[in-house]
Design an enzyme around this catalytic site. Structure first.
Site, mmCIF file in Angstrom:
data_model
loop_
_atom_site.group_PDB
_atom_site.id
_atom_site.type_symbol
_atom_site.label_atom_id
_atom_site.label_comp_id
_atom_site.label_asym_id
_atom_site.label_seq_id
_atom_site.Cartn_x
_atom_site.Cartn_y
_atom_site.Cartn_z
ATOM 1 N N CYS A 292 45.551 76.615 92.574
ATOM 2 C CA CYS A 292 46.794 76.870 93.145
ATOM 3 C C CYS A 292 46.851 77.302 94.429
ATOM 4 O O CYS A 292 45.915 77.634 95.089
ATOM 5 C CB CYS A 292 47.602 77.804 91.942
ATOM 6 S SG CYS A 292 47.230 79.619 92.119
ATOM 7 N N HIS B 68 27.227 87.988 88.458
ATOM 8 C CA HIS B 68 27.466 89.393 88.022
ATOM 9 C C HIS B 68 28.510 89.544 86.953
ATOM 10 O O HIS B 68 28.425 90.522 86.263
ATOM 11 C CB HIS B 68 27.770 90.307 89.317
ATOM 12 C CG HIS B 68 26.702 90.310 90.175
ATOM 13 N ND1 HIS B 68 26.764 91.219 91.287
ATOM 14 C CD2 HIS B 68 25.536 89.865 90.224
ATOM 15 C CE1 HIS B 68 25.745 91.368 91.848
ATOM 16 N NE2 HIS B 68 24.886 90.436 91.458
#
Length: 144
Positions: free
Chosen positions: A65, A98
Site C-alpha cells: 500500500c 530477528h
C-alpha cells in the site's frame, strides 16, 4: 513455494511486477490485490493474505500500500502473523533474521519497483536466526 499477495490502489504496478518476477522463479502466487488505481479499502485485500499465512496455507505473504502502515496493522491482528514494514533491503533482512516475519509490507510511495523486487528476494531467501530472537517472538501473540 506458495505466496499470497495483496495490494490497494497504490500498488497494482508493484504487484504485477512482483508476480511476474516470482512466477519466473517457479513460485505459485495467489493474487488477492486490486488491479486498479481506483480508491479501495486496503483491509479488504489484506485479510485474505493474512488468513492464508495465519492458517499456514502459504509459505509467505506480500502486502503493498502507500505507506505499508495500514496493511501491516491489519495483518498483525492475526495470531500467527508477523508482518513487517520494509522500505530498504537491510530492514528486510533484519525483519526475517530477528523477527521471523512471514509477511513483507512494502510502501509503494516510498520505494521503487526495483527496490521492491530486491526486498522480496531478500525476504524469501533470508533465514530466521532463532536463538535469543525465538524467545522474543514467542512473546508476541496474545494468549487471552
Amino acid at each position: 513455494m506458495t505466496i499470497s499477495i495483496g495490494n490497494d490502489h497504490a500498488g497494482p504496478d508493484y504487484k504485477f511486477e512482483i508476480i511476474k518476477h516470482l512466477e519466473a522463479k517457479g513460485y505459485t502466487v495467489n493474487n488477492y490485490g486490486t488491479d486498479s488505481t481506483d480508491s479501495v479499502d486496503y483491509p479488504d485485500f489484506v485479510h485474505p493474505v493474512a488468513k492464508d499465512v495465519n492458517d499456514a496455507k502459504v509459505d509467505f505473504g506480500i502486502l503493498i500500500c502507500g505507506s505499508a502502515n495500514g496493511v501491516a496493522m491489519t495483518a498483525n491482528k492475526y495470531q500467527n502473523v508477523r508482518a513487517g514494514i520494509c522500505w530498504m533491503n537491510e530492514i528486510t533482512e533484519l525483519t526475517r533474521q530477528h523477527n521471523n516475519a512471514n509477511i513483507i509490507c512494502i510502501p509503494a510511495r516510498y520505494t521503487s519497483i526495483p527496490q521492491a523486487l530486491k526486498m522480496v528476494d531478500t525476504f524469501l531467501n533470508t533465514e530466521f536466526e532463532g536463538g535469543r530472537h525465538k524467545n522474543r517472538i514467542d512473546k508476541i501473540p496474545l494468549s487471552c
